[in-house]
Write an enzyme that holds these catalytic residues in place. Structure first.
Site, PDB file in Angstrom:
ATOM      1  CE1 TYR A  70    -116.360   1.632 -18.413  1.00 45.88           C
ATOM      2  CE2 TYR A  70    -116.837   3.827 -19.273  1.00 45.88           C
ATOM      3  CZ  TYR A  70    -115.961   2.764 -19.108  1.00 45.88           C
ATOM      4  OH  TYR A  70    -114.692   2.850 -19.630  1.00 45.88           O
ATOM      5  CB  SER A  98    -113.298   5.892 -18.801  1.00 47.37           C
ATOM      6  OG  SER A  98    -114.035   6.401 -19.898  1.00 47.37           O
TER       7      SER A  98
END
Length: 248
Positions: free
Chosen positions: A157, A143
């Site tokens: 995350y 990501s």
């Protein structure tokens, strides 16, 4: 037939797009899911109805024993693995770091990081020339949160996706001499149902306004890049991390 590809977390979103595109490119596809049984089975059925070969296989890829069983099922159902897209992952709940729940932290890293060790290890046992394999390709989906930190409350995350980047670079150095190409993919915010609990339409509007291309990504755009990295067209691309983020 191009080969055999396993896509983890393929019951919906980016993973499902990867599986559809891979099937279109001639791969026999293992559609992994952990809870999304109905959409995963439906996707596999759609691929078969279009003349392709696909099977839906349940496994929690954060669990080593389940991963071993998953890869054994791929061997049995589809044949020798040639490509792996590690797409499965979770965001966890939004929370400031001082309120991090230990159980959620462990769950995020199990799904986003531990799974890479278990899945890549099993893939290398099958594809690596060191183990008698014929080579292959691995793509780890990270990501762009690894670069900019994500939204407030997404420290866990973002940290896990930073680990994905480091893992990818290190594994590329290890696996390249064994005939296995390893690359990473960093999607930007992509229009999937994973956004709903994070803010839905309001979040989408804010992200689009902050993205140079002025919009969110679509799952198919990420899938095209992932499958390309597995293909012969990317034969000299190795140890790379490709941003597919609209310029963020």
């Amino acid at each position: 037939m191009t080969g055999v590809m396993l896509v983890t977390g393929a019951g919906r979103g980016i993973g499902a797009a990867c599986a559809r595109i891979a099937a279109r490119e001639g791969y026999a596809v293992a559609v992994n899911y952990v809870r999304q049984r109905e959409p995963a089975e439906a996707l596999a059925a759609q691929i078969r109805a279009s003349g392709g070969k696909a099977v839906a296989l349940q496994a929690d890829v954060g669990n080593r024993e389940q991963v071993q069983a998953l890869f054994a099922a791929v061997d049995r159902e589809l044949g020798p693995l040639t490509a792996l897209i590690n797409n499965a992952g979770i965001t966890g709940p939004l929370a400031p770091v001082e309120d991090t729940d230990p159980a959620w932290l462990r769950a995020v890293f199990a799904s986003n990081v531990d799974a890479l060790f278990w899945c890549c290890g099993e893939a290398l046992r099958r594809m690596s020339t060191r183990h008698g394999g014929a080579g292959g390709a691995i793509v780890n989906v990270g990501s762009i949160a690894s670069r900019y930190g994500g939204m407030p409350g997404m420290v866990a995350y973002s940290a896990s996706k930073g680990a994905v980047d480091s893992f990818t670079i290190a594994l590329a150095k290890e696996a390249g001499p064994q005939g296995v190409r390893v690359n990473g993919l960093r999607p930007g915010t992509t229009r999937t149902d994973i956004l709903a609990p994070l803010g839905g339409p309001d979040l989408e509007a804010r992200v689009a306004a902050a993205t140079p291309l002025g919009r969110l990504g679509e799952a198919e755009e990420i899938g095209e890049a992932a499958v390309w990295l597995c293909s012969g067209k990317a034969s000299f691309t190795h140890g790379a991390i490709l941003d597919v983020s609209g310029g963020r």
